[in-house]
Write a protein that holds these residues in place. Sequence first.
Motif, mmCIF file in Angstrom:
data_model
loop_
_atom_site.group_PDB
_atom_site.id
_atom_site.type_symbol
_atom_site.label_atom_id
_atom_site.label_comp_id
_atom_site.label_asym_id
_atom_site.label_seq_id
_atom_site.Cartn_x
_atom_site.Cartn_y
_atom_site.Cartn_z
ATOM 1 N N LEU A 235 0.829 -1.202 0.000
ATOM 2 C CA LEU A 235 0.000 0.000 0.000
ATOM 3 C C LEU A 235 0.863 1.251 0.000
ATOM 4 N N ARG A 236 1.874 1.229 0.831
ATOM 5 C CA ARG A 236 2.770 2.383 0.965
ATOM 6 C C ARG A 236 3.506 2.660 -0.356
ATOM 7 N N GLN B 274 1.039 3.950 -2.933
ATOM 8 C CA GLN B 274 0.624 5.316 -2.632
ATOM 9 C C GLN B 274 1.732 6.301 -2.991
ATOM 10 N N ARG B 275 2.962 5.931 -2.690
ATOM 11 C CA ARG B 275 4.060 6.836 -3.019
ATOM 12 C C ARG B 275 4.240 6.956 -4.527
#
Lengths: 438, 438
Positions: free
Chosen positions: A208-209, A212-213
């Motif tokens: 997810l991280r 998202q980035r």
Amino acid sequence: MSDEKATTTEAEPPRERNEETAGGATLSLSRRRLLGTVGAAGAGGLALGGSGGALAHSLSQDRTPVTPLASVGAGRHSFHGTRQPGIVEPGQAHGHLAAFDLAPGAGRREASALLRRWSAAAARLMAGEPVEGVADTGIADDAGPSSLTVTFGFGASFFDRTGLADRRPAALEPLPEFSADELDSRRSNGDLWVQICADDGLVAFNALRVLQRETGRVARPRWQMTGFNRTPGATDRPRTARNLMGQVDGTNNPRPEDDDFDRHVFVPRGGDRRSPEWMEHGSYAVVRRIRMLLDEWDEQSLEQQERVIGRRKSDGAPLSGGDEHTPLDLEKTDARGRLLVPFNAHARVSAPETSGGATMLRRPFSYHDGFLPDGAPDAGLLFVAWQADPQKGFVPVQRKLDRGDALSRFIRHEASALFAVPGGAPEGGYVGQPLLEG
Amino acid sequence: MSDEKATTTEAEPPRERNEETAGGATLSLSRRRLLGTVGAAGAGGLALGGSGGALAHSLSQDRTPVTPLASVGAGRHSFHGTRQPGIVEPGQAHGHLAAFDLAPGAGRREASALLRRWSAAAARLMAGEPVEGVADTGIADDAGPSSLTVTFGFGASFFDRTGLADRRPAALEPLPEFSADELDSRRSNGDLWVQICADDGLVAFNALRVLQRETGRVARPRWQMTGFNRTPGATDRPRTARNLMGQVDGTNNPRPEDDDFDRHVFVPRGGDRRSPEWMEHGSYAVVRRIRMLLDEWDEQSLEQQERVIGRRKSDGAPLSGGDEHTPLDLEKTDARGRLLVPFNAHARVSAPETSGGATMLRRPFSYHDGFLPDGAPDAGLLFVAWQADPQKGFVPVQRKLDRGDALSRFIRHEASALFAVPGGAPEGGYVGQPLLEG
């Protein structure tokens, strides 16, 4: 939830299939990772297939237990393929659902570049390989792929924002309003959707991280929900998983080996009347955040609960008899002539037999976000249902439930979204390419 | 987080210790559960110890994979004992921390009855047995105990509410304020604390739900936080787990086999100068919700991140050389005379050598509650630290960190609590009985 589990062997943890799968999964890991593994665990840690008792794990000198990679971490799915991952695989223990809106000024070109970046990152993440550059967080560095899947979808608003309104599928028409809906628009819909599933929480968070980035300035988070399912190995019962009401939930899910499974779940090759060709091998995901009124539910007696559902709580068997997988007998009555499966029981109202054959593949997560200001648990089901056309899956079933489901008293639909999920990307391609470059 | 994991063999999943443990765990399950297991899986599912290859599981006729109970689900800890569970066991994959306040009018008598109910329920839940009556939800019905632990504690305010202020331990004095604190009082402190940990999310949720329902009208939820750690088997590296900054975190944790482990973590028999006798074999839990400023962190280069921590990100080895478990060389410099472990590196500032020997057992969870209104991830660490006296554990370490830790820029302490966690309950007794009936 785990009817699929019963039948899609591809995703079984390799410890349950031994050498062939374990070896394949191990060898498919990157060299960097593999060398790290050998260095840390010694060759014994990788020798699973060679000796029957290898799972009686070896202990390194500092007594650190070494669980072979051929365990939860080794579960691995392929990102590239005709279909996207995350639809037919057994539901993983952790899930993130996230919607993003394109930023002002971002259009088709930026969306295309984003989907290309996202697809490249997803392929590496799902292979258990680090994503280099700006997005390398290190969070998942020691873990195997842990059955990670990443799935991308487009909401109806995406097509307006990208000037592609004329290519929006007819099947993506807005869901109708249902009388029981209490929808929060801020947690509904969205231009872009990402579904992330994995058997390890850090692997799922990392994905997810990273994704998202990778959005950079092109898209901003709209909403995000986190859910869970049973951990692999937490039960040994050959039974569909339970939800937070304690019910066995998902018994009637279609199974990949059913003759008409593909027809119900996936857009056919070339598209169809309601889905353009760029959606071939794709599917539509209906996402609903369904809060359970657990305090009210738990005040019901066991018999009351079972009559609401139409199934025994203990094992999911229909109240008309048999075991979990015995078909409902919708006509059977007791000695007093009372229907054994009550007229408004959830199992009856949602049954394909009473919905004109409407079928969808439910692949939900439970969620639990603490408690609400009134002290009630903020918990329930992140309902994710897959179908070739929502008008032949979710919509007719929900219309029926909306009218007469005894369960309605105990649940609240708090958010809703519908996404077009295109087919999978080939190596070198990206999800949505036939739409965005077509 | 997993230094303890390395040394406390009691809690290893039975699949890694084979017949003895697996059989024991299976046999200790309730008859109802055991019969269900045999009926469902056939005897083969229980025969783990008998044949070396038993983990190459059997498939029942409907092709449902049968994972033997001697897997994640079979992990089992005992509720009763000298000490409470949930302190020295390896950290489980799921955790709930919940604080409750006594309701107006509830005093010592009601608290005593609640702790008795809670203890009875916890013992059954940890044994994988259903809790009968009002609290039986069914949510965990098919799962094994999944290494569930339940731990109870008392906040400073509990003693005023129950008329027991004169028995409050001196060691429970409020934590000092730290300059970097940005504490939310609504998510801090509380009369009663429950820590629930399990390797399965549904088992953990069920325990929380059961215990919350057992409060009746005696106590009301004050705050609740949910966290996670790596799933058993997601990695095969003999390395301490990572946090959401991607760091290997917890290397320097004391280990149960260390000579002075008990002295650092547990109140001695008979109590001591700062803890009355009713706290013997107990411990103090410092709970901090520490948000990580991940956007800022991820903008740092790898070298910058490593100098903030004082360890290599890849494997947790000190920048002064060696591997993860090599002691820091606090004096070592590079060719230019620059300290290899910078003067303000987190590892240096928090090291026992620089804190007068202050030691605590950290047993944290990562948390992730979506994102904040500004788009930043609401994620970080549910820091839980155990010590015989906070003035010799958390407080001196945090004082030093507060003054000079390079990591401070990247974290926010958003909530804080301190609880007195009494010794364990014997069979037939309950946690806190020596206080509440003494």
